[in-house]
Design a protein around this motif. Structure first.
Motif, PDB file in Angstrom:
ATOM      1  N   LEU A  53      -5.010  36.997   2.217  1.00  0.00           N
ATOM      2  CA  LEU A  53      -4.125  38.142   2.601  1.00  0.00           C
ATOM      3  C   LEU A  53      -2.856  38.505   4.010  1.00  0.00           C
ATOM      4  N   THR A  63      -2.101  34.808   5.606  1.00  0.00           N
ATOM      5  CA  THR A  63      -0.927  34.666   4.626  1.00  0.00           C
ATOM      6  C   THR A  63       0.284  36.023   5.514  1.00  0.00           C
ATOM      7  N   PHE A  78      -5.032  45.672   4.022  1.00  0.00           N
ATOM      8  CA  PHE A  78      -4.656  44.885   3.014  1.00  0.00           C
ATOM      9  C   PHE A  78      -6.325  44.594   2.982  1.00  0.00           C
TER      10      PHE A  78
END
Length: 233
Positions: free
Chosen positions: A78, A81, A22
């Motif tokens: 990200l 999360t 990511f």
């Protein structure tokens, strides 16, 4: 196995892929936006002309450094999360523990688990009266979950929910629901539309207090009432 318990979680390689992939992808996107900013700013029909023109005016090497930094931060957010949303299931002989980094841990006693199964991507732990003590969506493999629960003697149902044919589509002001349930379902429909998971979960817990079980399919809510184990097929 861990201290007599079986843990089902996202594999380590997947966590590593998320943790590295990511941020790298975020930096690549940031660099790509910076590289295309001058070209996009020259297109009269392209949207967001203001931001692209601003990016194109930033001198080097600050434009590249800034783009990579913003992309890195976005990628890290990200990662946090994605990892926070991952479900870890710990199955013990006396209870099952459902944990997420960004949510309260839930424990269901073995005595309250009359049926355990997957419903789509959701793991469901159901009580003797049909009450759902847990319905947790995850990417965990059903085969791994089945192996963990059966290893500890839980009643795993290969064919899913014994009350599946009792769910009915909810529409506003539907008859047959307990007092207050229609208002809760209406509020939950709004929360689901806004992707407000915390509010949706809170409203679901209130529906469970009324004996109303809910499942969601294609953004539609389906409901049923709890019933005695003798009525389950």
């Amino acid at each position: 196995m861990r201290d007599g318990a079986t843990v089902v979680a996202v594999p380590g390689w997947e966590r590593a892929l998320i943790g590295v992939g990511f941020p790298v992808a975020g930096m690549a996107v940031g660099w790509g936006i910076k590289a295309a900013a001058g070209w996009v700013a020259g297109l009269e029909w392209a949207p967001f002309q203001g931001p692209f023109k601003l990016i194109a005016k930033i001198p080097e090497p600050w434009a590249t450094i800034g783009a990579l930094a913003v992309g890195l931060v976005a990628g890290v957010l990200l990662v946090l999360t994605a990892i926070g949303e991952r479900l870890t299931v710990t199955v013990r002989h006396d209870a099952v523990v459902l944990a997420r980094v960004d949510a309260p841990t839930r424990t269901v006693a073995r005595a309250d688990a009359a049926a355990v199964f997957t419903d789509g991507k959701a793991l469901v732990v159901q009580g003797p009266d049909g009450r759902e003590h847990a319905r947790e969506v995850s990417d965990l493999r059903p085969a791994d979950l089945r192996a963990a629960f059966t290893a500890h003697g839980y009643p795993w149902r290969e064919h899913g929910d014994p009350y599946a044919d009792r769910f009915r589509l909810w529409v506003p002001d539907l008859a047959g629901l307990p007092d207050g349930a229609n208002a809760l379902l209406a509020a939950r429909a709004k929360a689901l539309k806004k992707h407000d998971a915390d509010e949706a979960a809170l409203l679901l817990s209130e529906l469970h207090r009324l004996g109303v079980m809910v499942r969601v399919e294609k953004n539609r809510q389906y409901w049923r009432l709890t019933s005695s184990p003798e009525t389950a097929r």
